[in-house]
Design a protein around this motif. Structure first.
Motif, PDB file in Angstrom:
ATOM      1  N   SER A 114      97.709  -7.801  -2.217  1.00  0.00           N
ATOM      2  CA  SER A 114      99.141  -7.994  -1.979  1.00  0.00           C
ATOM      3  C   SER A 114      99.577  -9.370  -2.471  1.00  0.00           C
ATOM      4  CB  SER A 114      99.446  -7.865  -0.493  1.00  0.00           C
ATOM      5  OG  SER A 114     100.792  -8.212  -0.210  1.00  0.00           O
ATOM      6  N   TYR A 125      99.978  -8.564   8.087  1.00  0.00           N
ATOM      7  CA  TYR A 125      99.654  -7.883   6.829  1.00  0.00           C
ATOM      8  C   TYR A 125      99.109  -8.862   5.792  1.00  0.00           C
ATOM      9  CZ  TYR A 125     100.062  -4.807   2.787  1.00  0.00           C
ATOM     10  OH  TYR A 125      99.787  -4.066   1.669  1.00  0.00           O
ATOM     11  N   SER A 126      99.773 -10.001   5.640  1.00  0.00           N
ATOM     12  CA  SER A 126      99.336 -11.003   4.664  1.00  0.00           C
ATOM     13  C   SER A 126      97.968 -11.575   5.038  1.00  0.00           C
ATOM     14  CB  SER A 126     100.365 -12.128   4.566  1.00  0.00           C
ATOM     15  OG  SER A 126     101.604 -11.635   4.103  1.00  0.00           O
ATOM     16  N   LYS A 129      95.211  -8.926   4.235  1.00  0.00           N
ATOM     17  CA  LYS A 129      94.885  -8.860   2.809  1.00  0.00           C
ATOM     18  C   LYS A 129      94.137 -10.112   2.360  1.00  0.00           C
ATOM     19  CE  LYS A 129      96.606  -4.833   1.766  1.00  0.00           C
ATOM     20  NZ  LYS A 129      95.706  -3.718   1.373  1.00  0.00           N
ATOM     21  N   ARG A 148      97.594  -8.463  -7.272  1.00  0.00           N
ATOM     22  CA  ARG A 148      98.518  -8.821  -6.201  1.00  0.00           C
ATOM     23  C   ARG A 148      99.953  -8.420  -6.562  1.00  0.00           C
ATOM     24  NH1 ARG A 148      96.342 -15.006  -5.247  1.00  0.00           N
ATOM     25  NH2 ARG A 148      94.530 -14.527  -3.931  1.00  0.00           N
TER      26      ARG A 148
END
Length: 220
Positions: A114, A125-126, A129, A148
């Motif tokens: 991402s 989420y960040s 990843k 990404r």
């Protein structure tokens, strides 16, 4: 190098389904193994579809003896229901696949991550990843390619309101995504798939990171 074997995980997703078509039509690959939970309903002479239990991937270790591994696994909190379940799909499964493939001599590992991947991010989420990337970077491959992408465009099986709204803004006001904001420009899932396929054919040893604008340049 002709006669290669590819393995793809996540062949039913937005990027994965496009990538599968690239791999099946590519002259570089004689065989494409797709590991899936359920049949994807494609009949092709190159396709070797394997329905597996992702919680026990070590039971299928022999199928990871391939040349190139493409990992497009990922889900949403809406589908996974819990953060733990989402982590399992987005982190644990890809890491297990990478370790098994490395142990069987796979040369290249190509991963969809991402744009905002950051192991120290306060955003789940960040951070997830980012932790995934950290784990993958520790696994020895001749080539590790991490993609990404920014907001993904394309037809998904499920409706995602946030993505639809952002896609509408991008479509109607593309001028907002120029200059320093170019990296935020939405990108087609097919473009990401094209870039992954093309990168796999290059002799780019070591760790290679591809931000969204570079993905667009390669696969657009």
């Amino acid at each position: 190098m002709a006669g290669k074997t590819a393995l793809i995980a996540g062949a039913t997703g937005l990027i994965g389904k496009e990538l599968l078509q690239f791999l099946l039509s590519a002259s570089e690959y004689d065989k494409v193994i797709a590991i899936v939970r359920r049949s994807i309903g494609i009949d092709h002479p190159k396709l070797d579809e394997r329905m597996v239990d992702f919680d026990h991937l070590d039971q299928y270790s022999e199928i990871f003896a391939v040349d190139d591994v493409f990992c497009c696994l990922g889900t949403t909190i809406k589908k996974a229901k819990t953060k733990d379940a989402m982590w399992k799909i987005d982190v644990d499964y890809p890491v297990t696949i990478a370790k098994l493939a490395s142990s069987k001599g796979a040369r290249k590992f190509l991963l969809v991550s991402s744009m905002n991947a950051d192991p120290d991010s306060p955003i789940f989420y960040s951070k997830m990843k980012g932790k995934l990337e950290e784990e993958i970077k520790q696994i020895p491959f001749e080539t590790t390619a991490i993609f990404r992408p920014s907001l993904l465009l394309g037809e998904r099986d499920e409706f995602r309101l946030g993505e639809r709204a952002a896609a509408a803004i991008f479509t109607k006001m593309p001028f907002l995504f120029g200059g320093p904001f170019k990296k935020y420009k939405a990108i087609e899932g097919r473009t990401v798939a094209s870039a992954m396929y093309q990168v796999a054919q290059k002799d780019t040893a070591g760790l290679n990171l591809y931000p969204s604008e570079k993905i667009q340049e390669i696969g657009g």
